[in-house]
Design a protein around this motif. Structure first.
Motif, PDB file in Angstrom:
ATOM      1  N   ASN A  86      25.116  31.072  83.090  1.00  0.00           N
ATOM      2  CA  ASN A  86      24.977  32.304  82.307  1.00  0.00           C
ATOM      3  C   ASN A  86      25.936  32.357  81.114  1.00  0.00           C
ATOM      4  O   ASN A  86      26.415  33.424  80.748  1.00  0.00           O
ATOM      5  CB  ASN A  86      25.147  33.538  83.200  1.00  0.00           C
ATOM      6  CG  ASN A  86      24.429  34.735  82.630  1.00  0.00           C
ATOM      7  OD1 ASN A  86      23.558  34.593  81.781  1.00  0.00           O
ATOM      8  ND2 ASN A  86      24.792  35.914  83.099  1.00  0.00           N
ATOM      9  N   GLU A  87      26.229  31.206  80.513  1.00  0.00           N
ATOM     10  CA  GLU A  87      27.112  31.164  79.352  1.00  0.00           C
ATOM     11  C   GLU A  87      26.344  30.993  78.045  1.00  0.00           C
ATOM     12  O   GLU A  87      26.767  31.497  77.017  1.00  0.00           O
ATOM     13  CB  GLU A  87      28.122  30.029  79.518  1.00  0.00           C
ATOM     14  CG  GLU A  87      29.098  30.288  80.641  1.00  0.00           C
ATOM     15  CD  GLU A  87      30.195  29.258  80.691  1.00  0.00           C
ATOM     16  OE1 GLU A  87      30.562  28.707  79.642  1.00  0.00           O
ATOM     17  OE2 GLU A  87      30.704  29.002  81.793  1.00  0.00           O
ATOM     18  N   TRP A  88      25.254  30.254  78.075  1.00  0.00           N
ATOM     19  CA  TRP A  88      24.437  30.024  76.887  1.00  0.00           C
ATOM     20  C   TRP A  88      23.036  30.562  77.135  1.00  0.00           C
ATOM     21  O   TRP A  88      22.557  30.595  78.257  1.00  0.00           O
ATOM     22  CB  TRP A  88      24.337  28.540  76.556  1.00  0.00           C
ATOM     23  CG  TRP A  88      25.630  27.871  76.200  1.00  0.00           C
ATOM     24  CD1 TRP A  88      26.833  28.463  75.954  1.00  0.00           C
ATOM     25  CD2 TRP A  88      25.852  26.474  76.061  1.00  0.00           C
ATOM     26  NE1 TRP A  88      27.776  27.527  75.668  1.00  0.00           N
ATOM     27  CE2 TRP A  88      27.204  26.280  75.722  1.00  0.00           C
ATOM     28  CE3 TRP A  88      25.046  25.357  76.189  1.00  0.00           C
ATOM     29  CZ2 TRP A  88      27.750  25.037  75.504  1.00  0.00           C
ATOM     30  CZ3 TRP A  88      25.589  24.108  75.972  1.00  0.00           C
ATOM     31  CH2 TRP A  88      26.924  23.957  75.630  1.00  0.00           C
ATOM     32  N   SER A 112      22.942  23.212  68.021  1.00  0.00           N
ATOM     33  CA  SER A 112      23.725  24.444  68.055  1.00  0.00           C
ATOM     34  C   SER A 112      23.355  25.250  69.291  1.00  0.00           C
ATOM     35  O   SER A 112      22.177  25.326  69.658  1.00  0.00           O
ATOM     36  CB  SER A 112      23.440  25.299  66.818  1.00  0.00           C
ATOM     37  OG  SER A 112      23.675  24.568  65.640  1.00  0.00           O
ATOM     38  N   VAL A 113      24.349  25.864  69.918  1.00  0.00           N
ATOM     39  CA  VAL A 113      24.102  26.700  71.099  1.00  0.00           C
ATOM     40  C   VAL A 113      24.587  28.118  70.813  1.00  0.00           C
ATOM     41  O   VAL A 113      25.573  28.326  70.107  1.00  0.00           O
ATOM     42  CB  VAL A 113      24.782  26.134  72.363  1.00  0.00           C
ATOM     43  CG1 VAL A 113      24.137  24.835  72.766  1.00  0.00           C
ATOM     44  CG2 VAL A 113      26.252  25.952  72.177  1.00  0.00           C
ATOM     45  N   PHE A 114      23.848  29.078  71.370  1.00  0.00           N
ATOM     46  CA  PHE A 114      24.098  30.491  71.103  1.00  0.00           C
ATOM     47  C   PHE A 114      24.195  31.271  72.403  1.00  0.00           C
ATOM     48  O   PHE A 114      23.551  30.942  73.394  1.00  0.00           O
ATOM     49  CB  PHE A 114      22.938  31.079  70.282  1.00  0.00           C
ATOM     50  CG  PHE A 114      22.689  30.385  68.982  1.00  0.00           C
ATOM     51  CD1 PHE A 114      23.294  30.818  67.821  1.00  0.00           C
ATOM     52  CD2 PHE A 114      21.844  29.284  68.917  1.00  0.00           C
ATOM     53  CE1 PHE A 114      23.055  30.182  66.620  1.00  0.00           C
ATOM     54  CE2 PHE A 114      21.599  28.648  67.726  1.00  0.00           C
ATOM     55  CZ  PHE A 114      22.207  29.092  66.570  1.00  0.00           C
ATOM     56  N   ARG A 115      24.973  32.337  72.380  1.00  0.00           N
ATOM     57  CA  ARG A 115      24.988  33.280  73.499  1.00  0.00           C
ATOM     58  C   ARG A 115      23.785  34.206  73.367  1.00  0.00           C
ATOM     59  O   ARG A 115      23.125  34.527  74.329  1.00  0.00           O
ATOM     60  CB  ARG A 115      26.271  34.098  73.487  1.00  0.00           C
ATOM     61  CG  ARG A 115      26.447  34.926  74.730  1.00  0.00           C
ATOM     62  CD  ARG A 115      27.832  35.460  74.829  1.00  0.00           C
ATOM     63  NE  ARG A 115      28.775  34.347  74.668  1.00  0.00           N
ATOM     64  CZ  ARG A 115      29.787  34.117  75.452  1.00  0.00           C
ATOM     65  NH1 ARG A 115      30.040  34.924  76.429  1.00  0.00           N
ATOM     66  NH2 ARG A 115      30.588  33.105  75.250  1.00  0.00           N
ATOM     67  N   ARG A 116      23.507  34.647  72.163  1.00  0.00           N
ATOM     68  CA  ARG A 116      22.304  35.419  71.846  1.00  0.00           C
ATOM     69  C   ARG A 116      21.710  34.832  70.567  1.00  0.00           C
ATOM     70  O   ARG A 116      22.428  34.331  69.714  1.00  0.00           O
ATOM     71  CB  ARG A 116      22.650  36.890  71.614  1.00  0.00           C
ATOM     72  CG  ARG A 116      23.072  37.607  72.862  1.00  0.00           C
ATOM     73  CD  ARG A 116      23.326  39.090  72.578  1.00  0.00           C
ATOM     74  NE  ARG A 116      24.156  39.639  73.622  1.00  0.00           N
ATOM     75  CZ  ARG A 116      25.490  39.653  73.608  1.00  0.00           C
ATOM     76  NH1 ARG A 116      26.145  39.154  72.580  1.00  0.00           N
ATOM     77  NH2 ARG A 116      26.159  40.170  74.605  1.00  0.00           N
ATOM     78  N   ALA A 117      20.405  34.928  70.441  1.00  0.00           N
ATOM     79  CA  ALA A 117      19.733  34.328  69.283  1.00  0.00           C
ATOM     80  C   ALA A 117      20.139  34.990  67.970  1.00  0.00           C
ATOM     81  O   ALA A 117      20.056  34.379  66.909  1.00  0.00           O
ATOM     82  CB  ALA A 117      18.216  34.407  69.456  1.00  0.00           C
ATOM     83  N   SER A 118      20.598  36.221  68.018  1.00  0.00           N
ATOM     84  CA  SER A 118      20.938  36.941  66.790  1.00  0.00           C
ATOM     85  C   SER A 118      22.363  36.668  66.310  1.00  0.00           C
ATOM     86  O   SER A 118      22.754  37.152  65.260  1.00  0.00           O
ATOM     87  CB  SER A 118      20.748  38.443  67.012  1.00  0.00           C
ATOM     88  OG  SER A 118      21.619  38.891  68.034  1.00  0.00           O
ATOM     89  N   GLU A 119      23.144  35.919  67.065  1.00  0.00           N
ATOM     90  CA  GLU A 119      24.544  35.671  66.698  1.00  0.00           C
ATOM     91  C   GLU A 119      24.696  34.310  66.032  1.00  0.00           C
ATOM     92  O   GLU A 119      23.752  33.533  65.947  1.00  0.00           O
ATOM     93  CB  GLU A 119      25.421  35.710  67.958  1.00  0.00           C
ATOM     94  CG  GLU A 119      25.487  37.070  68.611  1.00  0.00           C
ATOM     95  CD  GLU A 119      26.368  37.064  69.847  1.00  0.00           C
ATOM     96  OE1 GLU A 119      26.790  35.982  70.278  1.00  0.00           O
ATOM     97  OE2 GLU A 119      26.630  38.152  70.365  1.00  0.00           O
ATOM     98  N   GLY A 121      32.217  16.040  77.515  1.00  0.00           N
ATOM     99  CA  GLY A 121      33.154  16.322  78.594  1.00  0.00           C
ATOM    100  C   GLY A 121      34.058  17.501  78.296  1.00  0.00           C
ATOM    101  O   GLY A 121      34.682  18.053  79.205  1.00  0.00           O
ATOM    102  N   VAL A 122      34.130  17.923  77.058  1.00  0.00           N
ATOM    103  CA  VAL A 122      34.943  19.077  76.692  1.00  0.00           C
ATOM    104  C   VAL A 122      34.422  20.350  77.369  1.00  0.00           C
ATOM    105  O   VAL A 122      35.174  21.305  77.567  1.00  0.00           O
ATOM    106  CB  VAL A 122      35.014  19.234  75.153  1.00  0.00           C
ATOM    107  CG1 VAL A 122      33.732  19.779  74.583  1.00  0.00           C
ATOM    108  CG2 VAL A 122      36.177  20.098  74.740  1.00  0.00           C
ATOM    109  N   PHE A 123      33.145  20.355  77.783  1.00  0.00           N
ATOM    110  CA  PHE A 123      32.562  21.527  78.433  1.00  0.00           C
ATOM    111  C   PHE A 123      32.715  21.506  79.945  1.00  0.00           C
ATOM    112  O   PHE A 123      32.346  22.465  80.610  1.00  0.00           O
ATOM    113  CB  PHE A 123      31.073  21.636  78.080  1.00  0.00           C
ATOM    114  CG  PHE A 123      30.847  21.874  76.613  1.00  0.00           C
ATOM    115  CD1 PHE A 123      31.192  23.071  76.033  1.00  0.00           C
ATOM    116  CD2 PHE A 123      30.289  20.882  75.819  1.00  0.00           C
ATOM    117  CE1 PHE A 123      30.993  23.298  74.683  1.00  0.00           C
ATOM    118  CE2 PHE A 123      30.077  21.096  74.471  1.00  0.00           C
ATOM    119  CZ  PHE A 123      30.431  22.304  73.902  1.00  0.00           C
ATOM    120  N   ASP A 124      33.229  20.423  80.511  1.00  0.00           N
ATOM    121  CA  ASP A 124      33.417  20.346  81.959  1.00  0.00           C
ATOM    122  C   ASP A 124      34.569  21.252  82.373  1.00  0.00           C
ATOM    123  O   ASP A 124      35.615  21.306  81.723  1.00  0.00           O
ATOM    124  CB  ASP A 124      33.703  18.917  82.402  1.00  0.00           C
ATOM    125  CG  ASP A 124      32.493  18.019  82.223  1.00  0.00           C
ATOM    126  OD1 ASP A 124      31.367  18.543  82.126  1.00  0.00           O
ATOM    127  OD2 ASP A 124      32.691  16.790  82.166  1.00  0.00           O
TER     128      ASP A 124
END
Length: 128
Positions: free
Chosen positions: A53-55, A70-77, A117-120
């Motif tokens: 539930n982060e992306w 690119s990754v977003f929390r919400r599409a509008s951000e 690996g920075v996201f682990d």
């Protein structure tokens, strides 16, 4: 006395090796893109982060000089993170980099799996 060898020792016009796929891309003016293995790694990470539930959304851009996931929390951000593939940096800092929203490069390298690996999550020792 003349040099009868190949003559490459003292000359400055020695050949530079260019990978064939880069030469073809430049000749055809194709944009940089992620290959199948790289897309698989990116989507596995994306699926893991969605499950946590982060992306919630992603975008892939294929530009002339780089490819960006690119990754977003919400599409509008704005994008939380960008995973960038820049082949021109392959011999220097590395082809892949992870860039945070503020433009700070979190990790850079030649191997996508190691850069991701920075996201682990680091394990923590908990005393009972």
């Amino acid at each position: 006395m003349t040099d009868r060898g190949n003559g490459a020792e003292g000359r400055e016009d020695t050949a530079i090796l260019i990978p064939l796929h880069e030469a073809r891309r430049e000749r055809l003016d194709l944009p940089v893109s992620f290959d199948r293995r790289e897309i698989d790694q990116l989507l596995r990470l994306y699926g893991r982060m969605v499950a946590a539930n982060e992306w919630r959304d992603y975008a892939i851009d294929h530009l002339n000089d780089r490819a960006v996931f690119s990754v977003f929390r919400r599409a509008s951000e704005i994008a939380l993170f960008q995973i960038v593939k820049n082949p021109k940096l392959a011999r220097k800092q590395g082809t892949f980099s992870v860039v945070a929203a503020g433009g700070v490069i979190l990790k850079r390298g030649h191997d996508l799996a190691r850069v991701l690996g920075v996201f682990d999550k680091a394990l923590k020792l908990v005393k009972a």
